[in-house]
Design an enzyme around this catalytic site. Structure first.
Site, PDB file in Angstrom:
ATOM      1  N   THR A  26       0.834  -1.198   0.000  1.00 42.50           N
ATOM      2  CA  THR A  26       0.000   0.000   0.000  1.00 42.50           C
ATOM      3  C   THR A  26       0.874   1.255   0.000  1.00 42.50           C
ATOM      4  OG1 THR A  26      -1.839  -1.109   1.081  1.00 42.50           O
ATOM      5  CG2 THR A  26      -1.742   1.282   1.301  1.00 42.50           C
ATOM      6  N   GLN A  99      -4.049  -6.333  -7.123  1.00 44.37           N
ATOM      7  CA  GLN A  99      -4.713  -6.874  -5.937  1.00 44.37           C
ATOM      8  C   GLN A  99      -6.007  -6.102  -5.701  1.00 44.37           C
ATOM      9  OE1 GLN A  99      -3.599  -6.262  -1.723  1.00 44.37           O
ATOM     10  NE2 GLN A  99      -3.191  -8.461  -1.642  1.00 44.37           N
ATOM     11  N   HIS A 174      -7.920 -10.010  -2.455  1.00 46.35           N
ATOM     12  CA  HIS A 174      -7.378  -9.805  -1.104  1.00 46.35           C
ATOM     13  C   HIS A 174      -8.310 -10.447  -0.086  1.00 46.35           C
ATOM     14  CE1 HIS A 174      -5.052  -8.271   2.079  1.00 46.35           C
ATOM     15  NE2 HIS A 174      -4.842  -7.036   1.668  1.00 46.35           N
ATOM     16  N   ASN A 177      -5.380 -10.282   6.000  1.00 48.07           N
ATOM     17  CA  ASN A 177      -5.031  -9.096   6.789  1.00 48.07           C
ATOM     18  C   ASN A 177      -6.209  -8.370   7.427  1.00 48.07           C
ATOM     19  OD1 ASN A 177      -2.488  -9.761   5.960  1.00 48.07           O
ATOM     20  ND2 ASN A 177      -2.164  -7.943   4.681  1.00 48.07           N
ATOM     21  N   TYR A 179      -9.264  -7.674   6.347  1.00 47.11           N
ATOM     22  CA  TYR A 179     -10.173  -6.889   5.509  1.00 47.11           C
ATOM     23  C   TYR A 179     -11.458  -7.679   5.275  1.00 47.11           C
ATOM     24  CZ  TYR A 179      -6.157  -3.853   5.221  1.00 47.11           C
ATOM     25  OH  TYR A 179      -5.109  -3.027   5.563  1.00 47.11           O
ATOM     26  N   ARG A 226      -5.015 -14.061  -1.856  1.00 46.81           N
ATOM     27  CA  ARG A 226      -4.092 -13.988  -0.725  1.00 46.81           C
ATOM     28  C   ARG A 226      -4.843 -14.236   0.571  1.00 46.81           C
ATOM     29  NH1 ARG A 226      -0.106  -9.201   1.713  1.00 46.81           N
ATOM     30  NH2 ARG A 226       1.766 -10.451   1.578  1.00 46.81           N
ATOM     31  N   ASN A 234      -4.936  -5.927  11.791  1.00 45.07           N
ATOM     32  CA  ASN A 234      -6.175  -5.151  11.895  1.00 45.07           C
ATOM     33  C   ASN A 234      -7.169  -5.733  12.899  1.00 45.07           C
ATOM     34  OD1 ASN A 234      -5.671  -2.959  10.037  1.00 45.07           O
ATOM     35  ND2 ASN A 234      -5.720  -4.510   8.423  1.00 45.07           N
ATOM     36  N   GLY A 315       8.302  -8.109  -0.034  1.00 44.12           N
ATOM     37  CA  GLY A 315       7.596  -6.850   0.072  1.00 44.12           C
ATOM     38  C   GLY A 315       8.505  -5.675   0.320  1.00 44.12           C
ATOM     39  N   ARG A 316       8.831  -5.447   1.590  1.00 44.20           N
ATOM     40  CA  ARG A 316       9.566  -4.231   1.948  1.00 44.20           C
ATOM     41  C   ARG A 316      10.900  -4.100   1.240  1.00 44.20           C
ATOM     42  NH1 ARG A 316       8.815  -4.867   8.366  1.00 44.20           N
ATOM     43  NH2 ARG A 316       9.023  -7.036   7.681  1.00 44.20           N
TER      44      ARG A 316
END
Length: 339
Positions: A26, A99, A174, A177, A179, A226, A234, A315-316
């Site tokens: 994001t 995504q 998605h 996480n 959501y 995913r 969250n 990712g990062r």
């Protein structure tokens, strides 16, 4: 010995140059109308050496937004903005999936024109969202009415169709996480007593119906999903994640999806947050297994060689290293993001 991480891979009929995947990240960088910004084609094309890029999470409708300046894929302008991105990535030799998300209760009235966020049940998320350049508590959600759920499913279907119109090679749903799809699946967030609540079968229903609708629209070979079975992201929780995700993955397997993207452990955190049998989960899925969370070169190589993963997402490390594939292949040091 040749490192299999850098060898080509056929994903649902799509040829990938290697088994390294750029995970969704994001960015909160969308412009007016939540259209990808002018920098987006450059950002993504710089990372096109990944076997596959999965974009930042992109909302399927105006109701699906949960953070400021995140892009959508439900207006003609957004489709055109994403076409500039996909054209740039393809020109650089890359492959790219978008995504698709609906954040559910992880949102704020400021982002929704004053409307309440929606959720399986009216239970607030214990987390923070990003609104007006500040991290704030989400607004209290309202429970979706039963007759609203077909519209949620159709918003994913239409966004998938829009993704193909925008030139994407496919989509990732998605379901992770904390959501909306994850919220419906978990008994910590879902207290419904209708066909979408109560039993594992009922709570898994929305995720499986969304996946089936997307497959029917664009084909199984263009569709991934995913999940994050044990991540507390969250404020999400479940009393029996093994049984829940064993059921979900068996249902997803029946759809012949191109891949299953699995967050091992806590998203962006420890891999061993709670005991969970990922090998048993993998045995229920016949498509490509895309592993995520805390992988470096050695761990990714070991996973591919051992057959515990077919692809590995980073990712990062892609943020500060657009040339991550070349650096990993050369054994070069990685640039570190600014603190």
């Amino acid at each position: 010995m040749t490192n299999p991480l850098f060898q080509p891979y056929d994903l649902g009929g799509i040829r990938l140059a290697n088994r390294i995947v750029m995970a969704p990240l994001t960015r909160s960088r969308a412009g007016a109308g939540l259209v990808p910004s002018d920098l987006s084609p450059t950002y993504y094309s710089q990372r096109a050496s990944a076997g596959l890029i999965i974009t930042e999470a992109t909302q399927v409708s105006a109701q699906a937004q949960g953070y400021q300046d995140t892009p959508g894929l439900y207006t003609p302008e957004q489709i055109a903005g994403w076409r500039r991105v996909t054209d740039a990535v393809h020109a650089a030799g890359g492959r790219i999936f978008v995504q698709l998300w609906h954040v559910g209760r992880v949102s704020h009235v400021e982002l929704l024109g004053g409307a309440q966020p929606v959720a399986p049940s009216a239970i607030a998320a214990e987390t923070r969202t990003f609104v007006n350049n500040a991290f704030v508590a989400p607004s209290i959600p309202r429970a979706l009415a039963l007759d609203e759920i077909p519209g949620i499913i159709d918003s994913f279907r239409q966004a998938a169709a829009n993704a193909i119109a925008a030139g994407f090679d496919g989509v990732e749903i998605h379901g992770a996480n904390g959501y909306l799809l994850d919220q419906f699946a978990r008994d910590g967030a879902n207290r419904r007593d209708d066909a979408y609540g109560g039993s594992i079968e009922n709570r898994a229903r929305l995720m499986l119906e969304v996946a089936a609708a997307v497959v029917a629209e664009i084909g199984a070979g263009r569709t991934g999903i995913r999940i994050s079975p044990v991540s507390p992201a969250n404020g999400i929780s479940d009393s029996d994640p093994q049984s829940l995700f064993d059921h979900i993955v068996a249902g997803l397997n029946a759809l012949n999806l191109a891949y299953l993207h699995v967050v091992e452990g806590a998203t962006g955190g420890p891999r061993d947050v709670v005991p969970f049998d990922f090998a048993a989960l993998k045995s229920r899925f016949g498509g490509a297994w895309l592993a995520n969370n805390g992988y470096d070169l050695d761990l990714a190589t070991e996973a591919i060689r051992a057959g515990s993963a077919d692809l590995v997402s980073f990712g990062r490390s892609f943020i500060a290293n657009p040339d991550l594939v070349a650096r990993l292949q050369a054994g070069a040091p990685l640039a570190q993001p600014d603190p």
